[in-house]
Design an enzyme around this catalytic site. Structure first.
Site, PDB file in Angstrom:
ATOM      1  N   ARG A 212      -7.015  11.337  -6.411  1.00  0.00           N
ATOM      2  CA  ARG A 212      -8.188  10.489  -6.307  1.00  0.00           C
ATOM      3  C   ARG A 212      -9.461  11.245  -5.932  1.00  0.00           C
ATOM      4  O   ARG A 212     -10.546  10.645  -5.935  1.00  0.00           O
ATOM      5  CB  ARG A 212      -7.935   9.409  -5.236  1.00  0.00           C
ATOM      6  CG  ARG A 212      -7.199   8.173  -5.701  1.00  0.00           C
ATOM      7  CD  ARG A 212      -8.044   7.263  -6.590  1.00  0.00           C
ATOM      8  NE  ARG A 212      -9.395   7.092  -6.106  1.00  0.00           N
ATOM      9  CZ  ARG A 212      -9.750   6.287  -5.098  1.00  0.00           C
ATOM     10  NH1 ARG A 212      -8.832   5.573  -4.481  1.00  0.00           N
ATOM     11  NH2 ARG A 212     -11.003   6.178  -4.724  1.00  0.00           N
TER      12      ARG A 212
ATOM     13  N   TYR B 150     -15.007 -12.895  -0.093  1.00  0.00           N
ATOM     14  CA  TYR B 150     -15.802 -11.734  -0.509  1.00  0.00           C
ATOM     15  C   TYR B 150     -17.046 -12.169  -1.291  1.00  0.00           C
ATOM     16  O   TYR B 150     -18.134 -11.633  -1.100  1.00  0.00           O
ATOM     17  CB  TYR B 150     -14.966 -10.794  -1.373  1.00  0.00           C
ATOM     18  CG  TYR B 150     -14.015  -9.929  -0.586  1.00  0.00           C
ATOM     19  CD1 TYR B 150     -14.489  -9.048   0.382  1.00  0.00           C
ATOM     20  CD2 TYR B 150     -12.651  -9.975  -0.816  1.00  0.00           C
ATOM     21  CE1 TYR B 150     -13.627  -8.233   1.099  1.00  0.00           C
ATOM     22  CE2 TYR B 150     -11.771  -9.168  -0.099  1.00  0.00           C
ATOM     23  CZ  TYR B 150     -12.269  -8.305   0.858  1.00  0.00           C
ATOM     24  OH  TYR B 150     -11.411  -7.505   1.577  1.00  0.00           O
TER      25      TYR B 150
ATOM     26  N   ASP C 210      -6.809  -3.215  -7.355  1.00  0.00           N
ATOM     27  CA  ASP C 210      -7.494  -3.832  -6.220  1.00  0.00           C
ATOM     28  C   ASP C 210      -7.727  -5.294  -6.553  1.00  0.00           C
ATOM     29  O   ASP C 210      -7.885  -5.657  -7.732  1.00  0.00           O
ATOM     30  CB  ASP C 210      -8.828  -3.138  -5.941  1.00  0.00           C
ATOM     31  CG  ASP C 210      -9.437  -3.608  -4.630  1.00  0.00           C
ATOM     32  OD1 ASP C 210      -9.162  -2.979  -3.586  1.00  0.00           O
ATOM     33  OD2 ASP C 210     -10.163  -4.616  -4.627  1.00  0.00           O
TER      34      ASP C 210
ATOM     35  N   ARG D 131      -3.148   5.917   0.336  1.00  0.00           N
ATOM     36  CA  ARG D 131      -3.789   6.944   1.143  1.00  0.00           C
ATOM     37  C   ARG D 131      -2.853   7.764   2.025  1.00  0.00           C
ATOM     38  O   ARG D 131      -3.245   8.824   2.512  1.00  0.00           O
ATOM     39  CB  ARG D 131      -4.867   6.290   2.014  1.00  0.00           C
ATOM     40  CG  ARG D 131      -5.989   5.669   1.192  1.00  0.00           C
ATOM     41  CD  ARG D 131      -6.866   4.788   2.055  1.00  0.00           C
ATOM     42  NE  ARG D 131      -6.153   3.608   2.531  1.00  0.00           N
ATOM     43  CZ  ARG D 131      -6.665   2.711   3.370  1.00  0.00           C
ATOM     44  NH1 ARG D 131      -7.895   2.897   3.824  1.00  0.00           N
ATOM     45  NH2 ARG D 131      -5.967   1.667   3.737  1.00  0.00           N
TER      46      ARG D 131
ATOM     47  N   ARG E 237       0.824  -1.221   0.000  1.00  0.00           N
ATOM     48  CA  ARG E 237       0.000   0.000   0.000  1.00  0.00           C
ATOM     49  C   ARG E 237       0.851   1.261   0.000  1.00  0.00           C
ATOM     50  O   ARG E 237       0.426   2.300   0.524  1.00  0.00           O
ATOM     51  CB  ARG E 237      -0.978   0.010   1.176  1.00  0.00           C
ATOM     52  CG  ARG E 237      -2.088  -1.036   1.042  1.00  0.00           C
ATOM     53  CD  ARG E 237      -3.103  -0.916   2.142  1.00  0.00           C
ATOM     54  NE  ARG E 237      -4.076  -1.995   2.084  1.00  0.00           N
ATOM     55  CZ  ARG E 237      -4.794  -2.435   3.116  1.00  0.00           C
ATOM     56  NH1 ARG E 237      -4.651  -1.866   4.301  1.00  0.00           N
ATOM     57  NH2 ARG E 237      -5.653  -3.419   2.976  1.00  0.00           N
TER      58      ARG E 237
END
Length: 367
Positions: free
Chosen positions: A63, A174, A99, A54, A50
């Site tokens: 973004r 998921y 992702d 962020r 990552r």
């Protein structure tokens, strides 16, 4: 399409302060790839899960107003976001910005990534009839992936690009749960109660994962990482029976590509030997198991990746340095070591701490 400033510049993989010249080094001879192959390196290579995300203000600015799945399907955005931490931190490898649910979306699964929640699946798969929604993936399903990988290879020069995919267990969770789950109730109910259906689902997800990873490697990715974020919820005997056959098939199907294959999961301390047995060249280790102990559990013939606790980066530098020094010292027990965090960079991390940590790792004696 928004315009992004050109990132065509000499990218540096810092070696004790000296630039890494593109004309002299190719990704296959980079410290990162050499460490994955358990070969001598000039310094311990480092990248961060990552790292493209962020914690970077430039990422948040780029973004703003752009949904995650839109960003993951826009080549210019993929290239720019992937490059941001390479430019800022001088890391030894880039990780493709995407992702793990992208290939599922690409083949027609009705899902979305909801901010603050994660992937949400409209119609969970809990029956044999629902398996028809899962078909093999083809390059034409994800043209933006190949385009972005090729663009990144040109931008990165000597710095290797890591392609990645979600592992079948995590994708299955998921799909079965319909979204993130704390206990994986429906997933385990199918695994234990309907093993034939479980293996049929895992077989289809394995085919999709193999296809998606091959697309990235054939476009130019220098290494491939399989993320199994939720597999730490499985006991060792169940991993061997219900997961290992499928992960082993993935790594076997990628062997002809001649790129390092990395296997990573969270909470997998009791599974490290099995993760090594699955066939990867490198086993990622989270922060719960020291690297010297992890080397014993994984066994010979594998490099290790890891494993500073991401939360340590929120502490003062003296603490970060001490913990990093310990991880690097313990990493010498492995046949090859790629320094990384034990999971992804936390959003509140100071980017300056990552840059300083990268420089510290590069300056740490190899022997």
């Amino acid at each position: 399409m928004p315009h992004f400033p050109s990132s065509r510049r000499r990218v540096r993989a810092r070696t004790a302060g000296a630039p890494w010249h593109p004309v002299r080094v190719n990704p296959a001879e980079s410290p990162f790839v050499r460490a994955c192959r358990r070969l001598p390196v000039p310094h311990v290579p480092v990248w961060y899960m990552r790292q493209a995300g962020r914690s970077l203000p430039e990422y948040r600015a780029l973004r703003e107003g752009v949904p995650m799945l839109t960003a993951c399907a826009t080549p210019d955005l993929i290239v720019e976001i992937t490059m941001q931490p390479v430019r800022r931190h001088g890391v030894d490898a880039a990780i493709f910005f995407s992702d793990i649910v992208v290939p599922l979306k690409a083949i027609g699964i009705d899902l979305d990534i909801k901010p603050g929640v994660g992937p949400v699946v409209a119609d969970p798969i809990r029956s044999a009839d629902a398996l028809g929604a899962l078909r093999p993936i083809e390059p034409d399903d994800v043209p933006y992936v190949g385009e972005a990988v090729r663009g990144l290879v040109k931008e990165l020069g000597p710095v290797p690009l890591i392609g990645f995919a979600g592992a079948p267990f995590t994708l299955a969770s998921y799909l079965i749960e319909g979204g993130p789950s704390k206990n994986h109730d429906h997933t385990k109910a199918m695994m234990y109660g309907e093993p034939a259906l479980w293996h049929a689902l895992m077989d289809r997800l394995t085919d999709i994962t193999i296809g998606y990873l091959r697309i990235q490697a054939e476009a130019g990715a220098s290494a491939l990482q399989l993320f199994d974020s939720w597999v730490g919820a499985v006991a060792p005997d169940d991993y061997r029976a219900f997961v290992l056959p499928h992960t082993s098939r993935i790594f076997a199907a990628l062997a002809d590509l001649d790129v390092p294959r990395i296997h990573f999961g969270v909470g997998t301390g009791e599974l490290l030997g099995l993760l090594g047995e699955a066939g990867a060249d490198v086993v990622g280790v989270d922060w719960r198991v020291p690297l010297d102990r992890a080397a014993e559990r994984v066994g010979p013939g594998r490099a290790l990746q890891g494993n500073l606790d991401p939360a340590v980066l929120l502490a003062p530098w003296e603490v970060i340095e001490s913990r990093a020094r310990d991880a690097l010292a313990r990493g010498r027990a492995a046949e090859g070591h790629v320094f990384n965090l034990g999971h992804g960079v936390l959003p509140s991390t100071d980017p300056g701490a990552l840059t300083r940590l990268t420089e510290f790792v590069h300056a740490f004696p190899v022997n």
